[in-house]
Design a protein around this motif. Structure first.
Motif, PDB file in Angstrom:
ATOM      1  N   LEU A 126       0.734  -1.217  -0.006  1.00 38.13           N
ATOM      2  CA  LEU A 126       0.015   0.119   0.135  1.00 38.13           C
ATOM      3  C   LEU A 126       0.898   1.297  -0.228  1.00 38.13           C
ATOM      4  O   LEU A 126       0.427   2.266  -0.667  1.00 38.13           O
ATOM      5  N   GLY A 130      -0.102   1.949  -3.658  1.00 41.50           N
ATOM      6  CA  GLY A 130      -1.512   1.911  -3.058  1.00 41.50           C
ATOM      7  C   GLY A 130      -2.400   2.151  -4.290  1.00 41.50           C
ATOM      8  O   GLY A 130      -3.529   1.241  -4.037  1.00 41.50           O
ATOM      9  N   ARG A 131      -2.117   2.951  -5.124  1.00 41.14           N
ATOM     10  CA  ARG A 131      -3.296   2.939  -6.383  1.00 41.14           C
ATOM     11  C   ARG A 131      -3.604   1.636  -6.860  1.00 41.14           C
ATOM     12  O   ARG A 131      -4.846   1.292  -7.269  1.00 41.14           O
ATOM     13  N   MET A 134      -5.500  -0.801  -4.345  1.00 42.52           N
ATOM     14  CA  MET A 134      -6.838  -0.434  -4.255  1.00 42.52           C
ATOM     15  C   MET A 134      -7.582  -0.867  -5.616  1.00 42.52           C
ATOM     16  O   MET A 134      -8.936  -0.944  -5.541  1.00 42.52           O
ATOM     17  N   ASP A 135      -7.124  -0.536  -6.639  1.00 42.52           N
ATOM     18  CA  ASP A 135      -7.638  -0.633  -8.080  1.00 42.52           C
ATOM     19  C   ASP A 135      -8.263  -1.938  -8.139  1.00 42.52           C
ATOM     20  O   ASP A 135      -9.135  -2.457  -8.538  1.00 42.52           O
ATOM     21  N   PHE A 221       0.212   6.096   5.089  1.00 37.96           N
ATOM     22  CA  PHE A 221      -0.187   5.653   3.666  1.00 37.96           C
ATOM     23  C   PHE A 221      -1.275   4.707   3.442  1.00 37.96           C
ATOM     24  O   PHE A 221      -2.194   4.601   2.769  1.00 37.96           O
ATOM     25  N   GLU A 222      -1.149   3.642   4.486  1.00 39.68           N
ATOM     26  CA  GLU A 222      -2.206   2.485   4.497  1.00 39.68           C
ATOM     27  C   GLU A 222      -3.492   3.358   4.910  1.00 39.68           C
ATOM     28  O   GLU A 222      -4.581   2.987   4.206  1.00 39.68           O
ATOM     29  N   ARG A 224      -4.533   6.465   4.163  1.00 41.21           N
ATOM     30  CA  ARG A 224      -4.886   7.314   3.130  1.00 41.21           C
ATOM     31  C   ARG A 224      -5.444   6.403   2.027  1.00 41.21           C
ATOM     32  O   ARG A 224      -6.646   6.724   1.454  1.00 41.21           O
ATOM     33  N   TRP A 225      -4.866   5.182   1.644  1.00 43.10           N
ATOM     34  CA  TRP A 225      -5.507   4.313   0.632  1.00 43.10           C
ATOM     35  C   TRP A 225      -6.798   3.671   1.128  1.00 43.10           C
ATOM     36  O   TRP A 225      -7.758   3.543   0.337  1.00 43.10           O
ATOM     37  N   ASP A 228      -9.594   5.983   1.787  1.00 44.67           N
ATOM     38  CA  ASP A 228      -9.621   6.951   0.850  1.00 44.67           C
ATOM     39  C   ASP A 228      -9.683   8.589   1.381  1.00 44.67           C
ATOM     40  O   ASP A 228     -10.563   9.390   1.299  1.00 44.67           O
ATOM     41  N   GLY A 316       2.854  12.188  -3.744  1.00 45.63           N
ATOM     42  CA  GLY A 316       2.363  11.052  -4.438  1.00 45.63           C
ATOM     43  C   GLY A 316       3.267  10.682  -5.429  1.00 45.63           C
ATOM     44  O   GLY A 316       4.520  10.617  -5.431  1.00 45.63           O
TER      45      GLY A 316
END
Ligand code: NDP
Ligand code: MG
Length: 386
Positions: A126, A130-131, A134-135, A221-222, A224-225, A228, A316
């Motif tokens: 993540l 991360g993106r 999550m995607d 970060f964890e 944040r992702w 969201d 980012g």
């Protein structure tokens, strides 16, 4: 009710062992069906015997060959793709991802593609990608449940409220073993001292990250992702006793916190049983016996890793992947005695400054990861132990 089948990636580590321990307490509701590690095949084979597991994987191909020779009765996969292959091949309901480092990424993506519950302790996927993670979770409709105690705490609090009610996430930090040391004293810290964490017994990488506060940065970060939320909504609070595992402040000023004695079996068990809860034998929190709980602000002057993490999270693109990779290299150098404790943030800062950021698709993330490892290696050599 049929038992839930669990694959454990990183079975020989601190989280992997505690996952087996809590599964043992939950009375057969969860059974391990496959176990994986990097190269420690002796303990892996022992675990397989204890739990009646036949399917195993080792990232290190030589270790896998040794295991095949010693134990022809086991189904052994070996090599860098072995964990992903194991995840794809073995039928399961839950995959626990507890591999240290970015090596967790590909098997975690394989687990998400399987559309099962992915209970993850590993932070690096993540942080760096991360993106992509999550995607992938969204695309496949896989369940992503956190094991890390602070992230689990926020996950539990979030269940009580609508996301739009949340004003701030209050992320607690134990502060690590050196929270009282001066800048000069920090420079002299040894690997042995850094590995003696006051509250948690964890693998070496995450223990050093806790001492530098990078671990807290990774948790930013964890959060944040996973939830969201903008990075600015996440506030780190130092709480030495590790009783309040994190909290959320709501827009009507109310604060919800999750508390328990510090024991990773709690959040691991919850990631398995969620949304239900089961009786277990874990020690109970007696608040009056604890007496005092303290809270403080982190000092990013003495612990620059936390500042660097916030900056990379705000920036980012491929900065987070660079931060993650450079940290793996710097921490390994510190543990080997090739870099001083204060050299860790210095190396990270230099590598981040030198980076030419790209949009964070998976290919760019992996390229940034390779670049940062090489660059960090050179910075470590140039800087040395002073
Ligand atoms: P450990 O160092 O104790 O264990 C790491 C595990 O990962 C071992 O099973 C190791 O196998 C395996 N592993 C390492 N590299 C690879 C690789 N390249 N391929 C496959 N397997 C690999 O770590 P922890 O259990 O402490 O932590 C695991 C993850 O969970 C980390 O990301 C950490 O940040 C996170 N975490 C840990 C917490 C804790 O309390 N320990 C709390 C919250 C998060 P081998 O034994 O063969 O080397
Ligand atoms: Mg944590």
């Amino acid at each position: 009710m049929a038992a839930k089948r669990v694959i454990i990636l990183g079975a020989t580590g601190s989280i992997g062992r505690q996952a087996l321990a809590i599964m043992g307490q939950l009375g057969g509701e969860f059974v391990p069906v496959a176990l994986a590690a990097s190269s420690n095949w002796h303990p892996l084979a022992e675990m397989a015997d204890t739990w009646g597991v036949r399917e195993v994987a080792l990232w290190n191909a030589h270790a896998a060959e040794d295991l095949i020779a010693a134990r022809p009765d086991l189904a052994v996969r070996g090599g860098p793709a072995a964990l992903s292959d194991l995840v794809e091949d073995v039928a399961a309901d839950i995959v626990i991802v507890a591999v240290s480092g970015l090596a967790a990424l590909q098997p975690m993506l394989a687990a998400l593609a399987k559309r099962v519950r992915v209970a993850f302790a590993s932070k690096e996927p993540l942080v760096a990608a991360g993106r992509t993670v999550m995607d992938s979770a969204r695309r496949h409709g896989a369940e992503l449940i956190p094991i890390d105690s602070e992230i689990s705490a926020v996950f539990q609090c979030m269940h009580a409220v609508k996301p739009e009610y949340v004003e701030k996430i209050l992320l607690t930090a134990s502060g690590g073993p050196f929270s009282k040391l001066t800048k000069e004293e920090l420079a002299a810290v040894t690997a042995e001292q850094a590995l003696a964490h006051p509250t948690w017994s964890m693998g070496p990488k995450v223990t050093v990250d806790s001492a530098t506060l990078m671990n807290k940065g990774f948790e930013v970060f964890e959060l944040r992702w996973l939830f969201d939320v903008p990075v600015a909504k996440i506030e780190v609070v130092v709480h030495h006793q590790s009783i309040v595992h994190s909290a959320v402040r709501l827009k009507d000023s109310s604060v919800l916190a999750q508390m328990s004695l510090p024991d990773m079996q709690g959040p691991i068990g919850y990631a398995l049983t969620y949304p239900e809860r089961r009786v277990n034998d874990l020690p109970r929190l007696d608040l009056a016996a604890r007496g005092t709980l303290t809270f403080d602000r982190p000092d990013t002057e003495r612990f620059p890793c936390l500042r660097l993490a916030y900056e990379a999270a705000e920036a980012g693109a491929t900065y987070p992947a660079v931060l993650n990779a450079a940290d793996e290299v710097a921490v390994e150098a510190f543990l080997d005695g090739r870099l001083g404790f204060s050299g860790i943030p210095d190396v990270l800062e230099r590598v981040l400054e030198a980076h030419d950021a790209q949009p964070d698709d998976l290919e760019a993330v992996l390229a940034a990861d390779r670049w940062a490892r090489e660059r960090a290696g050179r910075e470590v050599e140039a800087r040395g132990k002073d």
